[in-house]
Enzyme design. Structure first.
Site, PDB file in Angstrom:
ATOM      1  N   GLY A  14     -13.685 -10.519  -5.882  1.00 26.86           N
ATOM      2  CA  GLY A  14     -15.006 -10.276  -5.297  1.00 26.86           C
ATOM      3  C   GLY A  14     -14.961 -10.333  -3.779  1.00 26.86           C
ATOM      4  O   GLY A  14     -15.962 -10.620  -3.126  1.00 26.86           O
ATOM      5  N   ASN A  37      -5.198   1.350  -3.463  1.00 27.83           N
ATOM      6  CA  ASN A  37      -5.087   0.572  -4.711  1.00 27.83           C
ATOM      7  C   ASN A  37      -6.226  -0.441  -4.790  1.00 27.83           C
ATOM      8  O   ASN A  37      -6.605  -0.874  -5.862  1.00 27.83           O
ATOM      9  CB  ASN A  37      -3.718  -0.131  -4.838  1.00 27.83           C
ATOM     10  CG  ASN A  37      -3.308  -0.897  -3.586  1.00 27.83           C
ATOM     11  OD1 ASN A  37      -3.928  -0.778  -2.537  1.00 27.83           O
ATOM     12  ND2 ASN A  37      -2.252  -1.678  -3.688  1.00 27.83           N
ATOM     13  N   GLY A  39     -10.071  -1.622  -4.615  1.00 32.22           N
ATOM     14  CA  GLY A  39     -11.363  -1.001  -4.856  1.00 32.22           C
ATOM     15  C   GLY A  39     -12.399  -2.069  -4.686  1.00 32.22           C
ATOM     16  O   GLY A  39     -12.459  -3.011  -5.469  1.00 32.22           O
ATOM     17  N   HIS A  40     -13.152  -2.002  -3.606  1.00 37.03           N
ATOM     18  CA  HIS A  40     -14.145  -3.038  -3.351  1.00 37.03           C
ATOM     19  C   HIS A  40     -15.544  -2.479  -3.588  1.00 37.03           C
ATOM     20  O   HIS A  40     -15.889  -1.436  -3.058  1.00 37.03           O
ATOM     21  CB  HIS A  40     -14.025  -3.536  -1.904  1.00 37.03           C
ATOM     22  CG  HIS A  40     -12.730  -4.238  -1.638  1.00 37.03           C
ATOM     23  ND1 HIS A  40     -12.123  -4.264  -0.414  1.00 37.03           N
ATOM     24  CD2 HIS A  40     -11.928  -4.945  -2.454  1.00 37.03           C
ATOM     25  CE1 HIS A  40     -11.005  -4.963  -0.492  1.00 37.03           C
ATOM     26  NE2 HIS A  40     -10.874  -5.382  -1.721  1.00 37.03           N
ATOM     27  N   ARG A 139      12.772   3.285   6.756  1.00 34.88           N
ATOM     28  CA  ARG A 139      12.630   3.903   8.077  1.00 34.88           C
ATOM     29  C   ARG A 139      12.610   5.419   8.012  1.00 34.88           C
ATOM     30  O   ARG A 139      13.041   6.111   8.918  1.00 34.88           O
ATOM     31  CB  ARG A 139      13.717   3.392   9.039  1.00 34.88           C
ATOM     32  CG  ARG A 139      13.482   1.936   9.387  1.00 34.88           C
ATOM     33  CD  ARG A 139      14.707   1.213   9.740  1.00 34.88           C
ATOM     34  NE  ARG A 139      15.624   1.135   8.619  1.00 34.88           N
ATOM     35  CZ  ARG A 139      16.870   0.743   8.709  1.00 34.88           C
ATOM     36  NH1 ARG A 139      17.359   0.408   9.868  1.00 34.88           N
ATOM     37  NH2 ARG A 139      17.639   0.684   7.649  1.00 34.88           N
TER      38      ARG A 139
HETATM   39  P1  IMP Z   1       0.138  -1.019  -6.962  1.00 32.60           P
HETATM   40  O1  IMP Z   1      -0.394  -1.871  -5.871  1.00 32.60           O
HETATM   41  O2  IMP Z   1      -0.710   0.191  -7.258  1.00 32.60           O
HETATM   42  O3  IMP Z   1       1.573  -0.687  -6.787  1.00 32.60           O
HETATM   43  O4  IMP Z   1       0.081  -1.883  -8.323  1.00 32.60           O
HETATM   44  C1  IMP Z   1       0.891  -3.007  -8.547  1.00 32.60           C
HETATM   45  C2  IMP Z   1       0.133  -4.072  -9.343  1.00 32.60           C
HETATM   46  O5  IMP Z   1      -0.901  -4.612  -8.546  1.00 32.60           O
HETATM   47  C3  IMP Z   1      -0.545  -3.528 -10.608  1.00 32.60           C
HETATM   48  O6  IMP Z   1      -0.515  -4.529 -11.612  1.00 32.60           O
HETATM   49  C4  IMP Z   1      -1.963  -3.283 -10.155  1.00 32.60           C
HETATM   50  O7  IMP Z   1      -2.871  -3.320 -11.227  1.00 32.60           O
HETATM   51  C5  IMP Z   1      -2.167  -4.450  -9.216  1.00 32.60           C
HETATM   52  N1  IMP Z   1      -3.177  -4.176  -8.161  1.00 32.60           N
HETATM   53  C6  IMP Z   1      -3.016  -3.454  -7.037  1.00 32.60           C
HETATM   54  N2  IMP Z   1      -4.143  -3.447  -6.300  1.00 32.60           N
HETATM   55  C7  IMP Z   1      -5.026  -4.201  -6.966  1.00 32.60           C
HETATM   56  C8  IMP Z   1      -6.367  -4.607  -6.675  1.00 32.60           C
HETATM   57  O8  IMP Z   1      -6.977  -4.273  -5.653  1.00 32.60           O
HETATM   58  N3  IMP Z   1      -6.955  -5.400  -7.616  1.00 32.60           N
HETATM   59  C9  IMP Z   1      -6.307  -5.818  -8.726  1.00 32.60           C
HETATM   60  N4  IMP Z   1      -5.055  -5.481  -9.027  1.00 32.60           N
HETATM   61  C10 IMP Z   1      -4.409  -4.677  -8.152  1.00 32.60           C
END
Ligand code: IMP
Length: 431
Positions: A14, A37, A39-40, A139
């Site tokens: 949160g 990755n 999502g807020h 790099r």
């Molecule tokens: P990646 O960051 O997409 O490479 O994912 C690697 C791991 O981190 C996976 O298990 C994703 O579900 C988790 N993950 C990455 N970003 C989030 C986030 O913002 N919330 C929760 N899990 C995340």
């Protein structure tokens, strides 16, 4: 004040809501790790806003900054900026020239790498995060500043393609015309983003000198940290407080208030160890009450009970000053509530968090059970008074504070900004 907001569990604690809530106290918010990755979700004035790259304080801050430690998909960023501009956002947006660029090739590589990992696949968000950080450290990565230069872009795309040939051959990227199109698209995006690009480590320092309150916003959480999380089921960046120094280029000794965001229970997306996970009917209930589905992927999140040994570790690693406790409303809907109080091996309490497959299999957990406080009365919520909250909820908070030895200063009791209480003793009241 220079503050930081960080997740202390597996992400999705949160943080977005807390950063938005604090954005009337901090004029500047800075992101320093990860990319789309994250999502807020922010609910403000009855409307829902989703942030993936820009800091969650964007609706009210004066300035928001995407730091050098981030990995950015420029095309996705343009969409996000345009959406923000058409809503009520008036913040100045600044993007580090040194942040790395996620291309469509990186997203493809993310999927291909998962296939190769097979049984050990992580369940990534498929946003190209891992492969982009791989290129940064090899790099051969593309930086935001490179978007201005078509020749450099072409060359770097070729280098990445050739280095990853074993995974990319036979895909659309083996066609030179596709690679040229990517270079052109990125170059065009670079022109559009040019007004936002700066050496933001200098910008942040200037704002600090002007006396602005600055809040650093971490993405993901301590247990997803590349070094200290549940490797290999982690993300590819550091998510600890110390990472802000490198991911934003700001001296770490100037940070004076670290807020750890803790969900009142636990959730996790993707594979990997999750000691306090709940299964079956109870898990389904909690998932439904909390709408625990990934913001980016809509995958059902795994859910579990609060894990105090894990939190003790996260608090120590981040040197947390205060806790923001979220989702107390959701947890109250469960009939009975459990808390994990210790980790044991052969009956002996551990003072560390095991991270090897073998040790995790042997882990024994101790739980305590507490009574639920039930659904919250909306009339009490409106009064914003800690003292009026149900006694059983206050008991739960007291257990957390006593065990973790850190005060809970922010309580989140619903998704909207207005359903948030700051306790009387909090330093936030002086801002
Ligand atoms: P990646 O960051 O997409 O490479 O994912 C690697 C791991 O981190 C996976 O298990 C994703 O579900 C988790 N993950 C990455 N970003 C989030 C986030 O913002 N919330 C929760 N899990 C995340």
């Amino acid at each position: 004040m220079i503050g930081a907001v960080l997740g202390l569990q597996f992400g999705d604690e949160g943080k977005g809501k807390i950063s938005d809530f604090l954005s009337d106290k901090f004029q500047v918010e800075v992101r320093f790790n990860g990319g789309a990755n994250a999502g807020h979700t922010v609910v403000a004035n009855g409307e829902k806003y989703k942030f993936r790259l820009v800091p969650s304080g964007s609706l009210r801050c004066e300035t928001v900054i995407l730091g050098n430690g981030m990995v950015i998909d420029p095309l996705a960023l343009i969409v996000e900026i345009n959406n923000l501009m058409s809503s009520k956002c008036r913040a100045k947006i600044k993007i580090s020239k040194l942040a790395h660029v996620v291309t469509p090739m990186h997203k493809e590589l993310d999927k291909k790498e998962e296939e190769v990992r097979s049984k050990l696949s992580l369940g990534t968000t498929a946003q190209g995060i891992g492969p982009t950080y791989e290129d940064k450290y090899a790099r051969s990565g593309i930086r935001m500043t490179d978007l201005q230069n078509l020749e450099i872009l072409r060359e770097k795309i070729e280098i990445i393609y050739r280095m990853k040939l074993n995974l990319l051959s036979g895909t659309e990227f083996s066609d030179a015309a596709t690679r040229e199109r990517i270079a052109q698209d990125l170059h065009r995006a670079g022109k559009e983003l040019e007004p936002f690009l700066e050496y933001t480590e200098s910008t942040i320092y200037d704002l600090y000198k002007q006396g602005k309150n600055i809040l650093f916003e971490g993405a993901q959480g301590t247990m997803l940290d590349i070094d200290f999380g549940m490797y290999p089921f982690v993300t590819s960046s550091n998510a600890l407080a110390g990472a802000l120094s490198l991911g934003a280029g700001f001296p770490f000794r100037k940070v004076d208030y670290v807020i750890g965001v803790v969900k009142a229970y636990m959730s996790k997306v993707g594979a990997g160890p999750f000691p306090t996970e709940i299964h079956g009917e109870q898990a389904d209930k909690l998932r439904e009450f909390g709408d625990e589905y990934g913001t980016v992927t809509r995958r059902p999140r795994r859910v579990g009970w609060l894990d105090l040994p894990m939190l003790k570790y996260s608090i120590r690693m981040n040197d947390v000053d205060a806790i923001a406790l979220t989702r107390l409303d959701t947890l109250g809907e469960m009939d009975k509530i459990r808390i994990c109080t210790s980790y044991k091996k052969n009956g002996k309490e551990l003072n560390y968090i095991p991270r090897s497959f073998q040790e995790l299999e042997e882990l024994e957990l101790t739980f305590m059970e507490v009574e639920s406080w039930g659904k919250l009365d909306p009339e009490i919520l409106k009064k914003h008074d800690y003292h009026l909250l149900p006694q059983k909820m206050k008991d739960y908070i007291r257990i957390i504070e006593n065990e973790l030895r850190v005060p809970v200063e922010v309580l989140s009791l619903g998704e909207g900004r207005e359903n948030t209480i700051v306790t009387q003793g909090s330093r936030l009241n002086s801002l």
